[in-house]
Write a protein that holds these residues in place. Structure first.
Motif, PDB file in Angstrom:
ATOM      1  N   LEU A  22       0.750  -0.808   0.310  1.00  0.00           N
ATOM      2  CA  LEU A  22      -0.015  -0.502  -0.211  1.00  0.00           C
ATOM      3  C   LEU A  22       1.035   1.354   0.500  1.00  0.00           C
ATOM      4  N   HIS A  69      -6.471  -1.458  -5.891  1.00  0.00           N
ATOM      5  CA  HIS A  69      -7.560  -2.564  -5.954  1.00  0.00           C
ATOM      6  C   HIS A  69      -7.178  -3.682  -4.957  1.00  0.00           C
ATOM      7  N   LYS A  72      -6.699  -4.021  -1.592  1.00  0.00           N
ATOM      8  CA  LYS A  72      -7.403  -3.937  -1.261  1.00  0.00           C
ATOM      9  C   LYS A  72      -8.788  -4.720  -1.694  1.00  0.00           C
ATOM     10  N   LYS A  73      -8.692  -5.572  -2.199  1.00  0.00           N
ATOM     11  CA  LYS A  73      -9.599  -6.862  -2.634  1.00  0.00           C
ATOM     12  C   LYS A  73      -9.117  -8.114  -2.717  1.00  0.00           C
TER      13      LYS A  73
END
Length: 143
Positions: A22, A69, A72-73
């Protein structure tokens, strides 16, 4: 086996690979947005290369968005898309550094290109290691 030789267990700051990925994504997004702004400025001031850099920065920003994304997923394919395209970017950066040094004798600029390639390589190692951890999570569920 050779695949696991280049895998990290944590990020340089001691944080998890997910947090490190991140951080890489956020830094890449910030640098991409700054690069986009500078490229637009260069293009508006008549530098043709500025418009090419606008396109490159837009693609990079989209790929960073996919990376965020994917993190996060926990979607490995989005994480790997960033890894592979960044590997291509590193190769191009190294060649550009060589050409800058050989063709224009601007050694400091060439050294900057190589420094950027080294930093990008570490970023890839962090994100690739995170990707491998995602893969190990996905394997048991597929059986």
């Amino acid at each position: 086996m050779a695949d696991k030789k280049l895998l990290l267990k944590t990020c340089c700051c001691g944080c998890s690979l997910r947090i490190g990925s991140l951080i890489v994504a956020i830094l890449s997004l910030i640098l991409g947005l700054i690069g986009l702004g500078l490229s637009i400025f260069a293009g508006l001031n008549g530098l043709a290369g500025g418009w090419l850099n606008v396109a490159i920065n837009i693609v990079n920003i989209i790929l960073v968005a996919l990376l965020i994304h994917g993190i996060k997923k926990e979607q490995n394919r989005f994480v790997l898309a960033w890894v592979w395209t960044t590997m291509v970017t590193i190769i191009l950066t190294v060649f550009l550094g060589i050409f800058v040094i050989l063709l224009s004798s601007l050694v400091m600029e060439g050294v900057i290109f190589f420094a950027v390639a080294i930093i990008q390589t570490y970023f890839i190692l962090v994100v690739r290691s995170y990707s491998a951890s995602l893969q190990s999570l996905e394997l048991p569920m597929s059986h």
